[in-house]
Design an enzyme around this catalytic site. Structure first.
Site, PDB file in Angstrom:
ATOM      1  CB  CYS A   7     -26.928   8.468 -30.950  1.00 13.07           C
ATOM      2  SG  CYS A   7     -25.908   8.573 -29.471  1.00 13.07           S
ATOM      3  CG  ASN A  10     -24.551   5.619 -25.261  1.00 15.81           C
ATOM      4  OD1 ASN A  10     -24.214   4.807 -24.402  1.00 15.81           O
ATOM      5  ND2 ASN A  10     -25.683   6.273 -25.175  1.00 15.81           N
ATOM      6  CB  CYS A  12     -23.989  13.899 -28.463  1.00 16.11           C
ATOM      7  SG  CYS A  12     -22.231  14.353 -28.445  1.00 16.11           S
ATOM      8  NE  ARG A  13     -26.734  12.059 -32.604  1.00  9.51           N
ATOM      9  CZ  ARG A  13     -26.509  11.461 -33.770  1.00  9.51           C
ATOM     10  NH1 ARG A  13     -27.301  11.723 -34.792  1.00  9.51           N
ATOM     11  NH2 ARG A  13     -25.508  10.625 -33.913  1.00  9.51           N
ATOM     12  CB  SER A  14     -28.713   7.811 -27.495  1.00  2.17           C
ATOM     13  OG  SER A  14     -27.398   7.432 -27.181  1.00  2.17           O
ATOM     14  CG  ASP A 123     -23.173  13.649 -34.616  1.00  2.00           C
ATOM     15  OD1 ASP A 123     -23.086  14.126 -33.467  1.00  2.00           O
ATOM     16  OD2 ASP A 123     -22.354  12.851 -35.091  1.00  2.00           O
TER      17      ASP A 123
HETATM   18  P1  4NP Z   1     -23.665  10.964 -30.651  1.00  2.00           P
HETATM   19  O1  4NP Z   1     -22.550  11.963 -31.213  1.00  2.00           O
HETATM   20  O2  4NP Z   1     -23.775   9.842 -31.676  1.00  2.00           O
HETATM   21  O3  4NP Z   1     -24.889  11.801 -30.600  1.00  2.00           O
HETATM   22  O4  4NP Z   1     -23.181  10.495 -29.311  1.00  2.00           O
HETATM   23  C1  4NP Z   1     -21.274  11.538 -31.603  1.00  2.00           C
HETATM   24  C2  4NP Z   1     -20.288  11.407 -30.664  1.00  2.00           C
HETATM   25  C3  4NP Z   1     -19.022  11.008 -31.041  1.00  2.00           C
HETATM   26  C4  4NP Z   1     -18.762  10.746 -32.370  1.00  2.00           C
HETATM   27  C5  4NP Z   1     -19.759  10.866 -33.309  1.00  2.00           C
HETATM   28  C6  4NP Z   1     -21.018  11.259 -32.926  1.00  2.00           C
HETATM   29  N1  4NP Z   1     -17.456  10.372 -32.775  1.00  2.00           N
HETATM   30  O5  4NP Z   1     -17.236  10.194 -33.978  1.00  2.00           O
HETATM   31  O6  4NP Z   1     -16.556  10.227 -31.921  1.00  2.00           O
END
Ligand code: 4NP
Length: 151
Positions: A7, A10, A12-14, A123
């Site tokens: 993702c 790294n 939340c989703r992955s 997201d």
């Molecule tokens: P992820 O979510 O890609 O599912 O881990 C996010 C976590 C942090 C951010 C964006 C998406 N960020 O911009 O900090």
């Protein structure tokens, strides 16, 4: 067999996908044959634990989670058999890696396996716990189908 979930951050989703996947393959007694990891295309959260809402959602659904965020590197494309991106932005981030061309057959959107239809995993970072549960359920059914396809 090695599977990498990708993702942006790294956190939340992955890492949630990795934890759900590990939970499932352990139940199926496939954990000696299949190894999973996750990473992000971005560098913002390197070394961090999953978001507290990711941990809460995993645990609420009976899934253990332990991960430290790391950034995708070119070597991952050599090392993993499947590289599964959560959304189009992540997919483009993977394909932009130098020397990605020989590996494009390994790189897919994870929801190419969603029995309810293809698309992106949204997201949840700027969302609520409800959004994390929505992502959990999406990943849960998609990973069941993915595991069926690789078994
Ligand atoms: P992820 O979510 O890609 O599912 O881990 C996010 C976590 C942090 C951010 C964006 C998406 N960020 O911009 O900090």
């Amino acid at each position: 067999m090695k599977v990498l979930f990708v993702c942006l951050g790294n956190i939340c989703r992955s890492p949630l996908a990795e934890a759900i996947f590990n939970h499932k393959i352990k139940k199926l007694n496939l954990h000696t044959e299949i190894l999973a990891d996750s990473c992000g295309t971005g560098a913002y959260h390197i070394g961090n634990q999953p978001d507290p809402r990711t941990i809460k959602t995993a645990n609420k659904n009976g899934v253990e989670i332990a991960h430290r965020a790391r950034q995708l590197v070119a070597q991952d494309l050599e090392d993993f058999d499947y590289v599964l991106a959560m959304d189009e932005q992540n997919l483009q981030g993977i394909l932009r890696l130098k020397d990605a061309a020989p590996y494009t057959h390994k790189i897919k959107l994870i929801r190419d396996f969603d029995p309810q239809g293809k698309g992106e995993v949204p997201d949840p970072y700027y969302g609520t716990l409800h959004d994390f549960q929505f992502v959990f359920e999406m990943l849960d059914r998609t990973l069941d189908a993915f595991i069926q396809s690789i078994k």
